[in-house]
Design an enzyme around this catalytic site. Structure first.
Site, PDB file in Angstrom:
ATOM      1  N   GLY A 119      11.301  -2.550   9.715  1.00  0.00           N
ATOM      2  CA  GLY A 119      12.557  -1.347   8.738  1.00  0.00           C
ATOM      3  C   GLY A 119      13.638  -2.976   9.325  1.00  0.00           C
ATOM      4  CB  SER A 133       0.731  -7.146   7.983  1.00  0.00           C
ATOM      5  OG  SER A 133       0.085  -5.918   7.092  1.00  0.00           O
ATOM      6  CD  GLU A 145       0.290   0.141  10.201  1.00  0.00           C
ATOM      7  OE1 GLU A 145       2.307  -0.139  10.445  1.00  0.00           O
ATOM      8  OE2 GLU A 145      -0.439  -0.097   9.965  1.00  0.00           O
ATOM      9  CE  LYS A 170       1.114  -3.725   8.868  1.00  0.00           C
ATOM     10  NZ  LYS A 170       1.532  -3.731   7.050  1.00  0.00           N
ATOM     11  CD  GLU A 213       6.133   1.602  12.277  1.00  0.00           C
ATOM     12  OE1 GLU A 213       7.123   1.759  11.966  1.00  0.00           O
ATOM     13  OE2 GLU A 213       5.286   2.113  10.890  1.00  0.00           O
ATOM     14  NE  ARG A 233       2.400   4.989  -9.765  1.00  0.00           N
ATOM     15  CZ  ARG A 233       2.205   5.898 -10.268  1.00  0.00           C
ATOM     16  NH1 ARG A 233       3.302   6.729 -10.638  1.00  0.00           N
ATOM     17  NH2 ARG A 233       0.969   6.964 -10.510  1.00  0.00           N
ATOM     18  CE  LYS A 260      -1.649   0.701   6.503  1.00  0.00           C
ATOM     19  NZ  LYS A 260      -0.128   0.517   6.528  1.00  0.00           N
ATOM     20  CG  ASP A 268      -0.369   0.154   2.748  1.00  0.00           C
ATOM     21  OD1 ASP A 268       0.818  -1.105   2.062  1.00  0.00           O
ATOM     22  OD2 ASP A 268      -0.611   0.576   3.509  1.00  0.00           O
ATOM     23  CE1 TYR A 314       4.995   1.221   4.373  1.00  0.00           C
ATOM     24  CE2 TYR A 314       4.429   2.072   6.947  1.00  0.00           C
ATOM     25  CZ  TYR A 314       4.887   0.987   5.658  1.00  0.00           C
ATOM     26  OH  TYR A 314       5.112  -0.149   6.380  1.00  0.00           O
TER      27      TYR A 314
END
Length: 392
Positions: A305, A330, A219, A261, A221, A89, A179, A67, A392
């Site tokens: 990472g 994921s 998520e 996630k 993070e 892409r 997400k 994504d 992202y």
């Protein structure tokens, strides 16, 4: 209105248009006086949400996160000498979506909006390519990170405006989960403001998604950036997840119809004391057992990472004994890095690149089952992919 009990929730049947019964969830809510009132929300998708979440959380399978925004995808393409064009892409995403046998190891694929509506060079929708392999299509719905005013140089995630109409449209296009990624920075605090904003935004997103038929992946993070210890990561993660689940409950989110996630609990990327897979597993499972209700079907870890091999080893260590949830993956970079470097944008390399994807997908499938061994892994797969301040 008639009410019938189902587990811990009640379901009310009221008359809808032309007398058609409309199913609603009746969720108990404690008031300040100690009495209990009931908040009612539309529940037309509840059974489907639970089914979708269980399908994604099936043994030996996990999620392919593809994504990346067009800008980030452009950086990936630039790393192999390709321009960031829609044609390039499309070619790369087609490679991923049309890999034969991928559905044996992958249960869901998170797409960027362009890919959800995109077709292959033969005119077949990418979504249909996934569905044919029993891979559930998902969609990234957040609008990215922006500076959080009043914080210590922290961020908040935007995208709630218009989310209801967008998720309804994505459902119509074939998506069945979505997400929303927000981030917490340990070196910058994290401040109470940043944690609260992240948790509340995730809860509102989850509630809106469920109302429109999409299983939300939650998520928050916790970034690897920093030199903090693994104990500090655990401390922050416990605080974050406590607030996330408090607000999920406040927003009447159906826990059986979500997926998580999270980041694995690891030391900061610049911490001199590194953790073994066994230590990562111990700390991460401690976090989950303290904060995540067993009603949640699946924990789909992000790689954040880590190298391809490191992410797989850590996942494998977490599956050496039974867990209350499906503990899986994921991954984006930890599934795609070898694929990109094998493909190099050359048509003659497509089949080899697809094989590289299957190698990584199978390795993580085995890790979900607790049966992975790093023996024979290529040196390239052991290289870390941490990028400071990655977006992202």
């Amino acid at each position: 209105m008639g009410v019938m009990s189902i587990g811990k929730q009640a379901v009310a049947l009221s008359s809808g248009i032309c007398g058609t019964p409309v199913k609603q969830s009746v969720v108990p809510v404690a008031t300040k006086s100690g009495s209990v009132s009931f908040a009612v929300r539309a529940a037309g998708y509840d059974e489907e949400l639970v089914k979708t979440a269980k399908t994604i959380a099936t043994p030996g399978r996990g999620i392919l996160a593809m994504d990346e925004s067009n800008a980030t995808c452009g950086l990936r393409l630039a790393s192999i000498g390709l321009d960031n064009t829609e044609v390039n892409r499309q070619a790369y995403r087609q490679l991923l979506c049309t890999t034969p046998g991928l559905g044996e190891y992958i249960s869901g694929a998170i797409l960027f909006e362009e890919t959800l509506y995109q077709s292959t060079s033969e005119g077949k929708l990418m979504v249909d390519c996934l569905k044919e392999q029993n891979i559930v299509p998902g969609i990234k719905v957040d609008k990215g990170l922006v500076p959080l005013a009043g914080s210590n140089n922290e961020s908040w995630c935007q995208g709630l405006d218009g989310l209801a109409s967008r998720t309804a449209a994505y459902y119509k296009q074939g998506a069945r989960f979505d997400k929303w990624r927000t981030v917490i920075s340990i070196p910058n605090g994290p401040s109470e403001l940043a944690v609260t904003e992240a948790a509340w935004g995730l809860a509102r997103y989850a509630a809106i998604s469920q109302d429109n038929g999409l299983v939300p992946i939650v998520e928050p993070e916790i970034l690897l950036d920093g030199s903090h210890s693994i104990n500090r990561t655990l401390e922050v993660a416990e605080k974050v997840w406590s607030k996330v689940f408090f607000f999920l409950a406040e927003n009447h989110v159906l826990f059986e119809g979500i997926l998580l996630k999270p980041s694995m609990v690891t030391p900061g990327a610049e911490c001199p004391e590194r953790a073994t897979p066994e230590q990562v597993a111990e700390y991460t499972l401690t976090l989950l057992k303290r904060r995540v209700p067993p009603a949640v079907p699946g924990i789909m870890f992000l790689s954040g990472g880590q190298s391809e091999v490191e992410a797989t080893l850590n996942l494998n260590a977490m599956n050496q004994s039974p867990n209350p949830w499906h503990v899986s993956f994921s991954y984006a970079r930890a599934l795609q890095n070898s694929v990109l470097k094998t493909w190099k944008g050359q048509p003659e390399n497509i089949e080899a690149a697809k094989k590289a994807l299957l190698v990584r997908a199978k390795a993580n499938s085995l890790a979900q089952l607790g049966k992975y061994s790093a023996e024979g892994e290529a040196e390239e797969a052991k290289k870390g992919m941490f990028v400071k301040g990655y977006t992202y």
